[in-house]
Motif scaffolding. Sequence first.
Motif, PDB file in Angstrom:
ATOM      1  N   LYS A 270      67.175  22.802  65.842  1.00 58.91           N
ATOM      2  CA  LYS A 270      66.641  23.981  66.513  1.00 58.91           C
ATOM      3  C   LYS A 270      67.098  25.245  65.790  1.00 58.91           C
ATOM      4  O   LYS A 270      68.280  25.374  65.422  1.00 58.91           O
ATOM      5  CB  LYS A 270      67.091  24.010  67.970  1.00 58.91           C
ATOM      6  CG  LYS A 270      66.550  25.192  68.772  1.00 58.91           C
ATOM      7  CD  LYS A 270      67.032  25.125  70.222  1.00 58.91           C
ATOM      8  CE  LYS A 270      66.529  26.326  71.012  1.00 58.91           C
ATOM      9  NZ  LYS A 270      66.986  26.270  72.435  1.00 58.91           N
TER      10      LYS A 270
ATOM     11  N   PHE B 193      54.712  25.570  60.936  1.00 59.42           N
ATOM     12  CA  PHE B 193      55.482  24.687  61.808  1.00 59.42           C
ATOM     13  C   PHE B 193      54.518  23.654  62.384  1.00 59.42           C
ATOM     14  O   PHE B 193      53.364  23.975  62.694  1.00 59.42           O
ATOM     15  CB  PHE B 193      56.169  25.474  62.924  1.00 59.42           C
ATOM     16  CG  PHE B 193      57.232  26.415  62.434  1.00 59.42           C
ATOM     17  CD1 PHE B 193      58.554  25.995  62.325  1.00 59.42           C
ATOM     18  CD2 PHE B 193      56.908  27.708  62.068  1.00 59.42           C
ATOM     19  CE1 PHE B 193      59.537  26.864  61.852  1.00 59.42           C
ATOM     20  CE2 PHE B 193      57.877  28.577  61.601  1.00 59.42           C
ATOM     21  CZ  PHE B 193      59.192  28.158  61.479  1.00 59.42           C
TER      22      PHE B 193
ATOM     23  N   TYR C   1      61.464  26.098  67.914  1.00 59.38           N
ATOM     24  CA  TYR C   1      61.225  26.021  66.470  1.00 59.38           C
ATOM     25  C   TYR C   1      62.370  25.242  65.836  1.00 59.38           C
ATOM     26  O   TYR C   1      63.531  25.386  66.219  1.00 59.38           O
ATOM     27  CB  TYR C   1      61.128  27.420  65.868  1.00 59.38           C
ATOM     28  CG  TYR C   1      59.847  28.129  66.245  1.00 59.38           C
ATOM     29  CD1 TYR C   1      58.729  28.075  65.405  1.00 59.38           C
ATOM     30  CD2 TYR C   1      59.728  28.829  67.448  1.00 59.38           C
ATOM     31  CE1 TYR C   1      57.538  28.697  65.756  1.00 59.38           C
ATOM     32  CE2 TYR C   1      58.547  29.456  67.799  1.00 59.38           C
ATOM     33  CZ  TYR C   1      57.454  29.392  66.947  1.00 59.38           C
ATOM     34  OH  TYR C   1      56.273  30.003  67.294  1.00 59.38           O
TER      35      TYR C   1
ATOM     36  N   ASN D  46      52.720  26.905  66.838  1.00 60.24           N
ATOM     37  CA  ASN D  46      53.622  25.793  67.180  1.00 60.24           C
ATOM     38  C   ASN D  46      53.310  25.377  68.617  1.00 60.24           C
ATOM     39  O   ASN D  46      53.849  25.906  69.570  1.00 60.24           O
ATOM     40  CB  ASN D  46      55.078  26.253  67.045  1.00 60.24           C
ATOM     41  CG  ASN D  46      56.085  25.173  67.419  1.00 60.24           C
ATOM     42  OD1 ASN D  46      55.718  24.070  67.820  1.00 60.24           O
ATOM     43  ND2 ASN D  46      57.362  25.497  67.292  1.00 60.24           N
TER      44      ASN D  46
ATOM     45  N   GLY E 153      57.177  20.853  66.071  1.00 55.99           N
ATOM     46  CA  GLY E 153      57.814  22.153  65.931  1.00 55.99           C
ATOM     47  C   GLY E 153      58.649  22.287  64.670  1.00 55.99           C
ATOM     48  O   GLY E 153      59.292  23.314  64.449  1.00 55.99           O
TER      49      GLY E 153
ATOM     50  N   ASN F   9      52.490  21.351  64.770  1.00 49.66           N
ATOM     51  CA  ASN F   9      52.041  21.533  66.150  1.00 49.66           C
ATOM     52  C   ASN F   9      52.516  20.428  67.081  1.00 49.66           C
ATOM     53  O   ASN F   9      52.457  20.591  68.306  1.00 49.66           O
ATOM     54  CB  ASN F   9      50.510  21.621  66.198  1.00 49.66           C
ATOM     55  CG  ASN F   9      50.012  23.044  66.032  1.00 49.66           C
ATOM     56  OD1 ASN F   9      50.679  23.997  66.439  1.00 49.66           O
ATOM     57  ND2 ASN F   9      48.851  23.213  65.431  1.00 49.66           N
TER      58      ASN F   9
ATOM     59  N   TYR G 151      54.814  32.649  72.088  1.00 55.90           N
ATOM     60  CA  TYR G 151      55.401  31.307  71.979  1.00 55.90           C
ATOM     61  C   TYR G 151      56.812  31.274  72.564  1.00 55.90           C
ATOM     62  O   TYR G 151      57.180  30.338  73.289  1.00 55.90           O
ATOM     63  CB  TYR G 151      55.425  30.855  70.518  1.00 55.90           C
ATOM     64  CG  TYR G 151      54.086  30.353  70.027  1.00 55.90           C
ATOM     65  CD1 TYR G 151      53.583  29.126  70.444  1.00 55.90           C
ATOM     66  CD2 TYR G 151      53.314  31.109  69.155  1.00 55.90           C
ATOM     67  CE1 TYR G 151      52.357  28.665  70.016  1.00 55.90           C
ATOM     68  CE2 TYR G 151      52.075  30.665  68.714  1.00 55.90           C
ATOM     69  CZ  TYR G 151      51.601  29.435  69.154  1.00 55.90           C
ATOM     70  OH  TYR G 151      50.379  28.980  68.728  1.00 55.90           O
TER      71      TYR G 151
ATOM     72  N   THR H 189      58.782  27.754  73.620  1.00 55.60           N
ATOM     73  CA  THR H 189      58.540  26.946  72.426  1.00 55.60           C
ATOM     74  C   THR H 189      59.808  26.866  71.572  1.00 55.60           C
ATOM     75  O   THR H 189      60.487  27.868  71.362  1.00 55.60           O
ATOM     76  CB  THR H 189      57.397  27.556  71.593  1.00 55.60           C
ATOM     77  OG1 THR H 189      56.234  27.646  72.419  1.00 55.60           O
ATOM     78  CG2 THR H 189      57.099  26.721  70.364  1.00 55.60           C
TER      79      THR H 189
ATOM     80  N   SER I 188      53.999  22.577  70.053  1.00 50.37           N
ATOM     81  CA  SER I 188      54.801  21.402  70.431  1.00 50.37           C
ATOM     82  C   SER I 188      55.356  21.513  71.846  1.00 50.37           C
ATOM     83  O   SER I 188      55.830  20.514  72.403  1.00 50.37           O
ATOM     84  CB  SER I 188      55.957  21.219  69.442  1.00 50.37           C
ATOM     85  OG  SER I 188      56.859  22.318  69.507  1.00 50.37           O
TER      86      SER I 188
END
Length: 362
Positions: A48, A346, A41, A330, A351, A348, A34, A39, A332
């Motif tokens: 973030k 988390f 998170y 995740n 995130g 999808n 990821y 990606t 996203s």
Amino acid sequence: MRKVFIILIGTCMALSASAQQRYLGGDLSMLPSYEEAGTVYRDSAGKKVDPLTFLRQQGWNAVRVRLFVDPQYAKKEHQGEGVCQDLDYVIRLSRHVKKADLALMLDFHYSDTWADPAKQFMPKRWKDAAPETLSDSVYAYTRHCLQQMIAAGCTPDMIQVGNEITNGMMWEVGRVNAAGSEGFDVLSRLLRSGVRACRELCPKAKLIIHTEKAGDWAVTKNFYEQMRSCQVDYDIIGLSYYPMWHERLPVLHNTLDSLAVLFPDKEVMIVETAAYYSHERDIWSKGPDQYSEFYPITTEGQRLFTKELMSELRKHKHVTGVFWWFPEENESGRQVTNYWLNRGLFDNHTGRAKPALYELKW
């Protein structure tokens, strides 16, 4: 004097039980994939975060990482589900885990792909090996992997010797009858070989034998009695517990109580757990409400399960760990897996951390 002595003994016992190390974490084996995809998170407010730092802030102190033998030989569909963790990958991730000051649980699958109750495939490199030589192969392979990890500065703190092995491993050679005794002589030889390598290379690591029948006491009891009869050396009984497959929490309660009585010298860990919050883009789902017998397939249902699970586990002093499976899912950002499971911690789409993550606390 006698009364004072008894009180002191009781106090010491209570302190010993309460001071016992408990682990909270998850199997983050896909995290590098990821992160390499860019990606992002986020916490529940949308800020973030760095995943490992954030999870430590939530009380996590351990990470589980799976290891496949030669995942390049896994089926393409399995690779699309996240089968990619060869030794080099695992070492890279494990270094980050150690740098984050988190304990490391290494999960040997002894397979090129998923190892679970429905499939325990013989690794390609050993498919033509004589059955009597497989124990030596397991020993040599386990020892080599641990040597490489130690040299890289990521010695495991806990080691699983096999993954969900109620029905054995490395089929057909290592298959067992979970309800009887057939096949345990061969399986135990394979396990003892892996254990021997672990004890030699990582003498401080705690060893785990992992099964997935927490909802079936008769099978669980038989398996670990067979381990005792076959003199398999290990420290921790590892269980998978998923509400959609392993019955209600009162059934888990009874299993945990019974393990404490029959195997008082063993710790117990829930090394895999998770619950759905959706079935979106889930190709295995038969409908939006599948597996909703005990908890609704919603964000709130996932949160409620997690809260009730942790409340249950706190009642059992011999339970020393719980690990969420695939919490890092995740999707996203850029696509990483072919399908969604929707059992992570988390969202999808966004995130953001799911409410269940904040319930996952000792």
